[in-house]
Scaffold this motif. Structure first.
Motif, PDB file in Angstrom:
ATOM      1  N   ALA A  95     -26.343  -4.325  22.545  1.00  0.00           N
ATOM      2  CA  ALA A  95     -26.605  -2.946  23.366  1.00  0.00           C
ATOM      3  C   ALA A  95     -24.976  -2.377  22.737  1.00  0.00           C
ATOM      4  O   ALA A  95     -24.765  -1.828  22.776  1.00  0.00           O
ATOM      5  N   TRP A  96     -24.021  -3.453  22.794  1.00  0.00           N
ATOM      6  CA  TRP A  96     -22.709  -2.351  23.180  1.00  0.00           C
ATOM      7  C   TRP A  96     -22.026  -2.740  21.604  1.00  0.00           C
ATOM      8  O   TRP A  96     -22.083  -1.239  20.774  1.00  0.00           O
ATOM      9  N   SER A  97     -23.100  -3.297  20.903  1.00  0.00           N
ATOM     10  CA  SER A  97     -22.399  -3.714  18.932  1.00  0.00           C
ATOM     11  C   SER A  97     -23.614  -1.907  18.339  1.00  0.00           C
ATOM     12  O   SER A  97     -22.963  -1.521  18.063  1.00  0.00           O
ATOM     13  N   VAL A  98     -24.540  -1.456  19.380  1.00  0.00           N
ATOM     14  CA  VAL A  98     -24.965  -0.460  18.609  1.00  0.00           C
ATOM     15  C   VAL A  98     -24.866   0.260  18.512  1.00  0.00           C
ATOM     16  O   VAL A  98     -24.249   1.151  17.825  1.00  0.00           O
ATOM     17  N   LEU A  99     -24.194   1.045  19.797  1.00  0.00           N
ATOM     18  CA  LEU A  99     -23.793   2.128  20.495  1.00  0.00           C
ATOM     19  C   LEU A  99     -21.814   2.112  19.723  1.00  0.00           C
ATOM     20  O   LEU A  99     -22.199   3.804  19.688  1.00  0.00           O
ATOM     21  N   ILE A 100     -21.458   0.549  19.419  1.00  0.00           N
ATOM     22  CA  ILE A 100     -20.027   1.328  19.122  1.00  0.00           C
ATOM     23  C   ILE A 100     -19.932   1.739  17.334  1.00  0.00           C
ATOM     24  O   ILE A 100     -19.878   2.108  17.040  1.00  0.00           O
ATOM     25  N   VAL A 101     -21.353   1.532  17.012  1.00  0.00           N
ATOM     26  CA  VAL A 101     -21.806   1.354  15.089  1.00  0.00           C
ATOM     27  C   VAL A 101     -21.488   2.804  15.294  1.00  0.00           C
ATOM     28  O   VAL A 101     -21.233   3.832  14.702  1.00  0.00           O
ATOM     29  N   SER A 127     -23.840   0.476   6.368  1.00  0.00           N
ATOM     30  CA  SER A 127     -25.720   0.350   5.740  1.00  0.00           C
ATOM     31  C   SER A 127     -25.782   0.011   6.900  1.00  0.00           C
ATOM     32  O   SER A 127     -26.865   0.180   7.167  1.00  0.00           O
ATOM     33  N   LEU A 128     -25.567   0.158   8.491  1.00  0.00           N
ATOM     34  CA  LEU A 128     -26.222  -0.877   9.175  1.00  0.00           C
ATOM     35  C   LEU A 128     -27.071   0.419  10.293  1.00  0.00           C
ATOM     36  O   LEU A 128     -27.520   0.693  11.102  1.00  0.00           O
ATOM     37  N   LEU A 129     -25.892   2.043   9.601  1.00  0.00           N
ATOM     38  CA  LEU A 129     -26.267   3.530  10.214  1.00  0.00           C
ATOM     39  C   LEU A 129     -27.515   3.500   9.986  1.00  0.00           C
ATOM     40  O   LEU A 129     -28.586   4.321  11.472  1.00  0.00           O
ATOM     41  N   GLY A 130     -29.044   3.441   9.513  1.00  0.00           N
ATOM     42  CA  GLY A 130     -29.785   3.859   9.020  1.00  0.00           C
ATOM     43  C   GLY A 130     -31.128   3.128  10.593  1.00  0.00           C
ATOM     44  O   GLY A 130     -31.451   4.158  10.651  1.00  0.00           O
TER      45      GLY A 130
END
Length: 129
Positions: free
Chosen positions: A24-30, A90-93
């Motif tokens: 979750a923290w990685s997703v929010l940071i990205v 590339s993870l933004l989508g």
């Protein structure tokens, strides 16, 4: 280096990457870095609830995996910026899709949780009777 990837193999490095990008923290940071570079304090303000320790650990992990760059500017006081690399971008989508899904379906999830909790409470009451 060519690596045969299988996230279901507990020893496969792709499992570690999945753990990183699924956190979750990685997703929010990205997601927070989508608009461009941010300082540590800006990230901490944008992501309420993340402890300084977790923010630091997650940023280091994202940097190690090549998803984020850390730039130290030689000024006093020191200024550090974090930015997505092309690999991180590339993870933004995926991150945007997860965010959209969570926001669109939170009412359904809350309803399901309430129904589950009600069933669990009535079942435990029946067992204790």
């Amino acid at each position: 280096m060519q690596v045969e990837a299988d996230v279901y193999d507990r020893n496969c490095p792709s499992r570690q990457v999945l753990d990183r990008i699924g956190d979750a923290w990685s997703v929010l940071i990205v997601g927070a870095l989508k608009i461009g570079p941010r300082r540590y304090t800006e990230l901490a303000q944008r992501i309420p609830g993340v402890s300084p320790k977790m923010l630091t650990q997650t940023l280091r992990g994202l940097e190690r995996d090549g998803l984020v760059t850390r730039t130290v500017h030689p000024v006093v006081p020191p200024r550090v910026d974090y930015e997505l690399t092309p690999l991180g971008r590339s993870l933004l989508g995926l991150v945007d899709a997860l965010k959209q899904w969570a926001e669109n379906h939170i009412a359904d999830v809350v309803e399901a949780r309430d129904a589950y909790d009600a069933r669990a409470t009535s079942q435990s009451s029946a067992v204790g009777a």
